[in-house]
Design an enzyme around this catalytic site. Structure first.
Site, PDB file in Angstrom:
ATOM      1  N   HIS A  83      -3.967  -0.076   1.330  1.00  0.00           N
ATOM      2  CA  HIS A  83      -4.057   1.209   0.625  1.00  0.00           C
ATOM      3  C   HIS A  83      -2.899   1.325  -0.346  1.00  0.00           C
ATOM      4  CE1 HIS A  83      -1.868   1.759   4.409  1.00  0.00           C
ATOM      5  NE2 HIS A  83      -1.103   2.615   3.761  1.00  0.00           N
ATOM      6  N   HIS A 121      -0.539   4.158  -2.195  1.00  0.00           N
ATOM      7  CA  HIS A 121      -0.138   5.564  -2.221  1.00  0.00           C
ATOM      8  C   HIS A 121      -0.003   6.034  -3.661  1.00  0.00           C
ATOM      9  CE1 HIS A 121       1.271   5.872   2.066  1.00  0.00           C
ATOM     10  NE2 HIS A 121       1.368   4.565   1.916  1.00  0.00           N
TER      11      HIS A 121
HETATM   12  P1  5GP Z   1       1.503   3.286   5.354  1.00  0.00           P
HETATM   13  O1  5GP Z   1       2.774   3.667   6.063  1.00  0.00           O
HETATM   14  O2  5GP Z   1       0.635   2.386   6.215  1.00  0.00           O
HETATM   15  O3  5GP Z   1       1.736   2.733   3.999  1.00  0.00           O
HETATM   16  O4  5GP Z   1       0.739   4.648   5.109  1.00  0.00           O
HETATM   17  C1  5GP Z   1      -0.205   5.188   5.952  1.00  0.00           C
HETATM   18  C2  5GP Z   1      -0.480   6.575   5.433  1.00  0.00           C
HETATM   19  O5  5GP Z   1      -1.711   7.014   5.951  1.00  0.00           O
HETATM   20  C3  5GP Z   1       0.563   7.627   5.854  1.00  0.00           C
HETATM   21  O6  5GP Z   1       1.073   8.243   4.690  1.00  0.00           O
HETATM   22  C4  5GP Z   1      -0.223   8.590   6.731  1.00  0.00           C
HETATM   23  O7  5GP Z   1       0.183   9.924   6.550  1.00  0.00           O
HETATM   24  C5  5GP Z   1      -1.637   8.365   6.283  1.00  0.00           C
HETATM   25  N1  5GP Z   1      -2.658   8.559   7.305  1.00  0.00           N
HETATM   26  C6  5GP Z   1      -2.654   8.029   8.553  1.00  0.00           C
HETATM   27  N2  5GP Z   1      -3.776   8.363   9.215  1.00  0.00           N
HETATM   28  C7  5GP Z   1      -4.504   9.125   8.353  1.00  0.00           C
HETATM   29  C8  5GP Z   1      -5.779   9.767   8.453  1.00  0.00           C
HETATM   30  O8  5GP Z   1      -6.463   9.719   9.476  1.00  0.00           O
HETATM   31  N3  5GP Z   1      -6.219  10.444   7.350  1.00  0.00           N
HETATM   32  C9  5GP Z   1      -5.478  10.526   6.198  1.00  0.00           C
HETATM   33  N4  5GP Z   1      -6.001  11.212   5.199  1.00  0.00           N
HETATM   34  N5  5GP Z   1      -4.273   9.943   6.079  1.00  0.00           N
HETATM   35  C10 5GP Z   1      -3.788   9.250   7.139  1.00  0.00           C
END
Ligand code: 5GP
Ligand code: ZN
Length: 137
Positions: free
Chosen positions: A101, A103
């Protein structure tokens, strides 16, 4: 190409509801549930790739183009002052959901967020060694 136990596969497929701000055949863009700032969103490919290393090159091109398109729309609609694109790969880099993903983080003057790092101070020799390690002679 979805993974059964992956929450982002389910969100991208629409099996779990999300606040979707864009969708096409291959991507869904959703609002992050734990946003860094107002409007923080995530680009999710509908296919499962754990990280950047698994993401096909063609998709990588599409993701950056979609990021530009979304950032442009969001800047206009939200009136933010700046914008961060953040993309974490691996636990060591802060990745918590192992489905690729990107951001999209709108930034506002004095939003109180810190997205960054503590700058190091390598010597010229160290930089030279790293350069050789990555790029060769
Ligand atoms: P990472 O740390 O893996 O780059 O980011 C994961 C992101 O996914 C975090 O910013 C977290 O808030 C978001 N996130 C985790 N679970 C969910 C979810 O079930 N729905 C949404 N919309 N965001 C999520
Ligand atoms: Zn997945």
């Amino acid at each position: 190409m979805v993974k059964d136990d992956c929450i982002f596969c389910k969100i991208a497929a629409g099996e779990i509801p999300s606040k979707t701000i864009y969708e096409d055949e291959k991507y869904r863009v959703i609002l992050d549930l734990g946003p860094a700032t107002r409007g923080h969103a995530l680009i999710l490919p509908k296919n499962h790739y754990a990280n950047l290393f698994e993401l096909p090159e063609e998709d990588a091109k599409e993701v950056i183009c979609l990021a530009k398109k979304m950032a442009t729309i969001m800047k206009d609609k939200l009136g933010c002052d700046g914008f961060n694109l953040v993309q974490n790969n691996g636990e060591a880099a802060g990745q918590t959901v192992f489905h690729f993903h990107m951001h999209l983080i709108p930034r506002y003057e004095n939003d109180g967020q810190e997205i960054g790092w503590k700058p190091g101070s390598p010597s010229q020799d160290e930089l030279e060694e790293i350069k050789k390690q990555i790029a060769g002679e």
